[in-house]
Scaffold this motif. Structure first.
Motif, PDB file in Angstrom:
ATOM      1  N   ASP A 101       0.814  -1.220   0.000  1.00  0.00           N
ATOM      2  CA  ASP A 101       0.000   0.000   0.000  1.00  0.00           C
ATOM      3  C   ASP A 101       0.845   1.266   0.000  1.00  0.00           C
ATOM      4  O   ASP A 101       0.303   2.362  -0.059  1.00  0.00           O
ATOM      5  CB  ASP A 101      -0.923   0.022   1.236  1.00  0.00           C
ATOM      6  CG  ASP A 101      -1.904  -1.130   1.220  1.00  0.00           C
ATOM      7  OD1 ASP A 101      -2.416  -1.438   0.132  1.00  0.00           O
ATOM      8  OD2 ASP A 101      -2.149  -1.730   2.290  1.00  0.00           O
ATOM      9  N   GLN A 102       2.165   1.136   0.073  1.00  0.00           N
ATOM     10  CA  GLN A 102       2.979   2.310   0.362  1.00  0.00           C
ATOM     11  C   GLN A 102       3.024   3.331  -0.763  1.00  0.00           C
ATOM     12  O   GLN A 102       3.354   4.488  -0.534  1.00  0.00           O
ATOM     13  CB  GLN A 102       4.392   1.886   0.738  1.00  0.00           C
ATOM     14  CG  GLN A 102       5.174   1.230  -0.394  1.00  0.00           C
ATOM     15  CD  GLN A 102       6.541   0.783   0.062  1.00  0.00           C
ATOM     16  OE1 GLN A 102       7.154   1.455   0.878  1.00  0.00           O
ATOM     17  NE2 GLN A 102       7.012  -0.351  -0.424  1.00  0.00           N
ATOM     18  N   TYR A 103       2.700   2.943  -2.002  1.00  0.00           N
ATOM     19  CA  TYR A 103       2.825   3.881  -3.121  1.00  0.00           C
ATOM     20  C   TYR A 103       1.500   4.513  -3.533  1.00  0.00           C
ATOM     21  O   TYR A 103       1.486   5.450  -4.315  1.00  0.00           O
ATOM     22  CB  TYR A 103       3.445   3.160  -4.321  1.00  0.00           C
ATOM     23  CG  TYR A 103       4.784   2.550  -4.028  1.00  0.00           C
ATOM     24  CD1 TYR A 103       5.869   3.342  -3.677  1.00  0.00           C
ATOM     25  CD2 TYR A 103       4.953   1.170  -4.069  1.00  0.00           C
ATOM     26  CE1 TYR A 103       7.101   2.780  -3.391  1.00  0.00           C
ATOM     27  CE2 TYR A 103       6.187   0.596  -3.785  1.00  0.00           C
ATOM     28  CZ  TYR A 103       7.255   1.407  -3.449  1.00  0.00           C
ATOM     29  OH  TYR A 103       8.465   0.850  -3.162  1.00  0.00           O
ATOM     30  N   ASP A 104       0.383   3.995  -3.012  1.00  0.00           N
ATOM     31  CA  ASP A 104      -0.923   4.420  -3.502  1.00  0.00           C
ATOM     32  C   ASP A 104      -1.132   5.931  -3.419  1.00  0.00           C
ATOM     33  O   ASP A 104      -1.686   6.553  -4.313  1.00  0.00           O
ATOM     34  CB  ASP A 104      -2.044   3.712  -2.738  1.00  0.00           C
ATOM     35  CG  ASP A 104      -2.158   2.247  -3.134  1.00  0.00           C
ATOM     36  OD1 ASP A 104      -1.608   1.891  -4.187  1.00  0.00           O
ATOM     37  OD2 ASP A 104      -2.775   1.471  -2.388  1.00  0.00           O
ATOM     38  N   GLU A 105      -0.682   6.539  -2.329  1.00  0.00           N
ATOM     39  CA  GLU A 105      -0.951   7.964  -2.135  1.00  0.00           C
ATOM     40  C   GLU A 105      -0.136   8.833  -3.090  1.00  0.00           C
ATOM     41  O   GLU A 105      -0.425  10.009  -3.267  1.00  0.00           O
ATOM     42  CB  GLU A 105      -0.645   8.366  -0.692  1.00  0.00           C
ATOM     43  CG  GLU A 105       0.827   8.209  -0.306  1.00  0.00           C
ATOM     44  CD  GLU A 105       1.090   8.621   1.132  1.00  0.00           C
ATOM     45  OE1 GLU A 105       0.919   9.823   1.432  1.00  0.00           O
ATOM     46  OE2 GLU A 105       1.440   7.746   1.935  1.00  0.00           O
ATOM     47  N   TYR A 106       0.900   8.268  -3.719  1.00  0.00           N
ATOM     48  CA  TYR A 106       1.753   9.048  -4.606  1.00  0.00           C
ATOM     49  C   TYR A 106       1.418   8.893  -6.081  1.00  0.00           C
ATOM     50  O   TYR A 106       1.728   9.769  -6.878  1.00  0.00           O
ATOM     51  CB  TYR A 106       3.215   8.649  -4.411  1.00  0.00           C
ATOM     52  CG  TYR A 106       3.719   8.811  -2.998  1.00  0.00           C
ATOM     53  CD1 TYR A 106       3.928  10.074  -2.448  1.00  0.00           C
ATOM     54  CD2 TYR A 106       3.996   7.694  -2.214  1.00  0.00           C
ATOM     55  CE1 TYR A 106       4.389  10.222  -1.153  1.00  0.00           C
ATOM     56  CE2 TYR A 106       4.460   7.841  -0.914  1.00  0.00           C
ATOM     57  CZ  TYR A 106       4.655   9.095  -0.391  1.00  0.00           C
ATOM     58  OH  TYR A 106       5.111   9.253   0.886  1.00  0.00           O
ATOM     59  N   LEU A 107       0.806   7.772  -6.433  1.00  0.00           N
ATOM     60  CA  LEU A 107       0.676   7.453  -7.853  1.00  0.00           C
ATOM     61  C   LEU A 107      -0.047   8.537  -8.638  1.00  0.00           C
ATOM     62  O   LEU A 107       0.307   8.835  -9.776  1.00  0.00           O
ATOM     63  CB  LEU A 107      -0.053   6.116  -8.028  1.00  0.00           C
ATOM     64  CG  LEU A 107       0.799   4.875  -7.753  1.00  0.00           C
ATOM     65  CD1 LEU A 107      -0.073   3.632  -7.758  1.00  0.00           C
ATOM     66  CD2 LEU A 107       1.899   4.735  -8.789  1.00  0.00           C
ATOM     67  N   ASP A 108      -1.082   9.127  -8.053  1.00  0.00           N
ATOM     68  CA  ASP A 108      -1.887  10.085  -8.792  1.00  0.00           C
ATOM     69  C   ASP A 108      -1.131  11.357  -9.136  1.00  0.00           C
ATOM     70  O   ASP A 108      -1.410  11.981 -10.152  1.00  0.00           O
ATOM     71  CB  ASP A 108      -3.159  10.447  -8.003  1.00  0.00           C
ATOM     72  CG  ASP A 108      -4.265   9.433  -8.220  1.00  0.00           C
ATOM     73  OD1 ASP A 108      -4.140   8.637  -9.166  1.00  0.00           O
ATOM     74  OD2 ASP A 108      -5.226   9.432  -7.450  1.00  0.00           O
ATOM     75  N   ASP A 109      -0.192  11.789  -8.290  1.00  0.00           N
ATOM     76  CA  ASP A 109       0.451  13.072  -8.583  1.00  0.00           C
ATOM     77  C   ASP A 109       1.930  12.972  -8.930  1.00  0.00           C
ATOM     78  O   ASP A 109       2.558  13.987  -9.217  1.00  0.00           O
ATOM     79  CB  ASP A 109       0.249  14.066  -7.432  1.00  0.00           C
ATOM     80  CG  ASP A 109       0.916  13.639  -6.130  1.00  0.00           C
ATOM     81  OD1 ASP A 109       0.750  14.357  -5.146  1.00  0.00           O
ATOM     82  OD2 ASP A 109       1.604  12.597  -6.115  1.00  0.00           O
ATOM     83  N   ASP A 110       2.508  11.772  -8.917  1.00  0.00           N
ATOM     84  CA  ASP A 110       3.919  11.655  -9.299  1.00  0.00           C
ATOM     85  C   ASP A 110       4.151  12.076 -10.742  1.00  0.00           C
ATOM     86  O   ASP A 110       5.183  12.672 -11.061  1.00  0.00           O
ATOM     87  CB  ASP A 110       4.423  10.226  -9.084  1.00  0.00           C
ATOM     88  CG  ASP A 110       4.940  10.012  -7.668  1.00  0.00           C
ATOM     89  OD1 ASP A 110       5.187  11.013  -6.978  1.00  0.00           O
ATOM     90  OD2 ASP A 110       5.094   8.842  -7.261  1.00  0.00           O
ATOM     91  N   VAL A 111       3.208  11.763 -11.632  1.00  0.00           N
ATOM     92  CA  VAL A 111       3.360  12.167 -13.032  1.00  0.00           C
ATOM     93  C   VAL A 111       3.328  13.686 -13.148  1.00  0.00           C
ATOM     94  O   VAL A 111       4.125  14.294 -13.863  1.00  0.00           O
ATOM     95  CB  VAL A 111       2.268  11.528 -13.916  1.00  0.00           C
ATOM     96  CG1 VAL A 111       2.389  12.029 -15.353  1.00  0.00           C
ATOM     97  CG2 VAL A 111       2.366  10.011 -13.885  1.00  0.00           C
ATOM     98  N   LEU A 112       2.400  14.308 -12.425  1.00  0.00           N
ATOM     99  CA  LEU A 112       2.312  15.772 -12.453  1.00  0.00           C
ATOM    100  C   LEU A 112       3.580  16.393 -11.886  1.00  0.00           C
ATOM    101  O   LEU A 112       4.096  17.388 -12.420  1.00  0.00           O
ATOM    102  CB  LEU A 112       1.080  16.229 -11.668  1.00  0.00           C
ATOM    103  CG  LEU A 112       0.643  17.684 -11.861  1.00  0.00           C
ATOM    104  CD1 LEU A 112       0.337  17.975 -13.319  1.00  0.00           C
ATOM    105  CD2 LEU A 112      -0.563  17.999 -10.992  1.00  0.00           C
ATOM    106  N   LYS A 113       4.118  15.802 -10.818  1.00  0.00           N
ATOM    107  CA  LYS A 113       5.381  16.299 -10.256  1.00  0.00           C
ATOM    108  C   LYS A 113       6.492  16.220 -11.292  1.00  0.00           C
ATOM    109  O   LYS A 113       7.315  17.140 -11.415  1.00  0.00           O
ATOM    110  CB  LYS A 113       5.770  15.463  -9.029  1.00  0.00           C
ATOM    111  CG  LYS A 113       4.927  15.700  -7.793  1.00  0.00           C
ATOM    112  CD  LYS A 113       5.362  14.760  -6.678  1.00  0.00           C
ATOM    113  CE  LYS A 113       4.486  14.939  -5.441  1.00  0.00           C
ATOM    114  NZ  LYS A 113       4.845  13.982  -4.377  1.00  0.00           N
ATOM    115  N   SER A 225      -6.293  21.389 -12.135  1.00  0.00           N
ATOM    116  CA  SER A 225      -7.393  22.297 -11.796  1.00  0.00           C
ATOM    117  C   SER A 225      -7.699  22.277 -10.303  1.00  0.00           C
ATOM    118  O   SER A 225      -8.186  23.265  -9.743  1.00  0.00           O
ATOM    119  CB  SER A 225      -8.653  21.933 -12.591  1.00  0.00           C
ATOM    120  OG  SER A 225      -9.255  20.758 -12.095  1.00  0.00           O
ATOM    121  N   GLU A 226      -7.413  21.135  -9.653  1.00  0.00           N
ATOM    122  CA  GLU A 226      -7.599  21.040  -8.204  1.00  0.00           C
ATOM    123  C   GLU A 226      -6.457  21.731  -7.461  1.00  0.00           C
ATOM    124  O   GLU A 226      -6.631  22.208  -6.341  1.00  0.00           O
ATOM    125  CB  GLU A 226      -7.684  19.568  -7.783  1.00  0.00           C
ATOM    126  CG  GLU A 226      -8.924  18.856  -8.329  1.00  0.00           C
ATOM    127  CD  GLU A 226      -8.852  17.349  -8.164  1.00  0.00           C
ATOM    128  OE1 GLU A 226      -7.803  16.853  -7.680  1.00  0.00           O
ATOM    129  OE2 GLU A 226      -9.832  16.666  -8.512  1.00  0.00           O
TER     130      GLU A 226
END
Length: 416
Positions: A101-113, A225-226
């Protein structure tokens, strides 16, 4: 028992849908593009062997990230060059226990970063976009080179320089502070726009559409946008939603392109259109620009109940407004098309001829397609056929080739 074919199918699916997210997270963890790219491929290779005996894990994306990271640590232990590339202490990464579970919180915004990192002001502006398209989107260097009208070798050198600048300047793989966002926003918006364009009309391959890229662009625009309430961010998101709402009607069962005038509008996604209207209204509340005006044009197309009821006068006016802000050759071509629908093909052809004389779009397939359509409307069938024939010679995209060939066959019927 799971077999090798099932494993390969699952890995192919994961590579298409999630490889760039996995890559972005590996870049953040390892601090280097090249190490992350090697780790990505090591992870998929490891999965092709391990999953045969252990089965597909419940969270395959997280498994691949963890496998890539640990494979990279093994490589770093043995490779002095890799040790120099790594920004963090490898022993710290090595000691971490794997938690699915350790990567779930990052996956959505790592690409944007990663996009914001590639668009850092320290990176040469001519390199920012190309670097992002290659590293974040995984587009081939030769396709990016074609878009920038330079050789593949030149583009490859630019991308290497961009990665080197990020490495040597120790640019962090993170979102900038809110007061620094605007410095990079224009480049980030352009990248997301180009990602969507590649999904909307793929420059290579057999398919006209790349749904994975279209979806990723919309996801990134939504995240943006968020993050920041900006008119052009909202305008870009509205534009992508309006364009994407038509995708189910854009190709036939054989994968051939269907012109806007012939599309089955009942297949258009009404929910996406409604969401797009929400963001368009938000965009017009502030200081809007080219993306918002393009969204307004796209809205005119999706709000028309049938092609003949399209408000071409409004579209032509929006393009005039765009040209006053950003008079690029592509926008002037689009304006020529709109003008031909308002004042007749002769008006459009005058602008097409001006573009031809300027040589700005001399190798652009769709300039000659537009010219061919206007000549066809004037019943100049031989001239129209010649224009489409030249357009056909300028592209190697399979779906575009087929679409142009079909149009040429239709025109030939008028010449016989």
């Amino acid at each position: 028992m799971i077999n090798r074919t099932q494993i390969q199918l699952e890995l192919d699916k994961l590579y298409r849908s999630d490889s760039r997210k996995i890559f972005a997270t590996l870049v953040r963890l390892l601090g280097d593009f090249d190490l992350a790219e090697e780790a990505l491929h090591d992870a998929f290779l490891a999965a092709s062997k391990t999953w045969l005996t252990e089965g597909i894990p419940s969270q395959p994306v997280n498994w691949l990230i963890s496998a890539g990271r640990f494979k990279s640590i093994d490589r770093i232990r043995k490779d002095k060059t890799a040790q120099r590339l790594l920004r963090q202490d490898p022993s710290k990464t090595e000691s971490e226990e794997f938690n699915e579970d350790q990567y779930d919180e990052y996956l959505d915004d790592d690409v944007l970063k990663l996009i914001f990192t590639c668009c850092h002001p320290a990176v040469n502006p001519e390199i920012q976009i190309a670097l992002t398209l290659r590293e974040v989107c995984g587009l081939k260097t030769e396709n990016i080179a074609q878009a920038f009208l330079v050789s593949t070798t030149t583009m490859a050198q630019r991308i290497v320089r961009g990665k080197g600048k990020i490495r040597h300047s120790a640019i962090p793989f993170e979102l900038p502070a809110k007061n620094e966002l605007n410095q990079r926003l224009d480049a980030v918006l352009l990248v997301i726009y180009l990602i969507y364009n590649e999904g909307y009309l793929a420059t290579s391959g057999t398919s006209l559409l790349r749904i994975d890229l279209s979806n990723e662009a919309i996801r990134l625009a939504t995240l943006l946008s968020e993050l920041i309430d900006d008119s052009e961010v909202n305008g870009l998101l509205a534009l992508l939603l309006f364009q994407d709402a038509r995708k189910a009607a854009r190709v036939d069962s054989a994968g051939n392109s269907i012109l806007l005038e012939n599309q089955d509008r009942s297949l258009w996604n009404a929910k996406q259109v409604q969401t797009g209207v929400h963001y368009l209204n938000r965009a017009f509340e502030g200081s809007y620009g080219v993306y918002t005006l393009q969204a307004a044009i796209a809205h005119e197309h999706v709000r028309a109940k049938e092609y003949t009821s399209t408000n071409w006068a409004a579209i032509e006016a929006f393009y005039r407004n765009i040209i006053s802000i950003e008079p690029t050759a592509i926008f002037r071509l689009n304006h020529a098309v709109a003008l031909s629908m308002v004042d007749g093909p002769e008006s459009g052809l005058q602008q097409i001829n001006a573009l031809l004389l300027s040589n700005e779009l001399k190798d652009y397939t769709f300039l000659y397609c537009a010219q061919g359509e206007m000549l066809y409307r004037q019943k100049r069938y031989t001239d129209a056929l010649n224009a489409f024939s030249y357009a056909h010679s300028l592209t190697n995209q399979a779906a575009a080739l087929q679409s142009i060939k079909c149009r040429m066959d239709e025109i030939k019927q008028h010449i016989r």
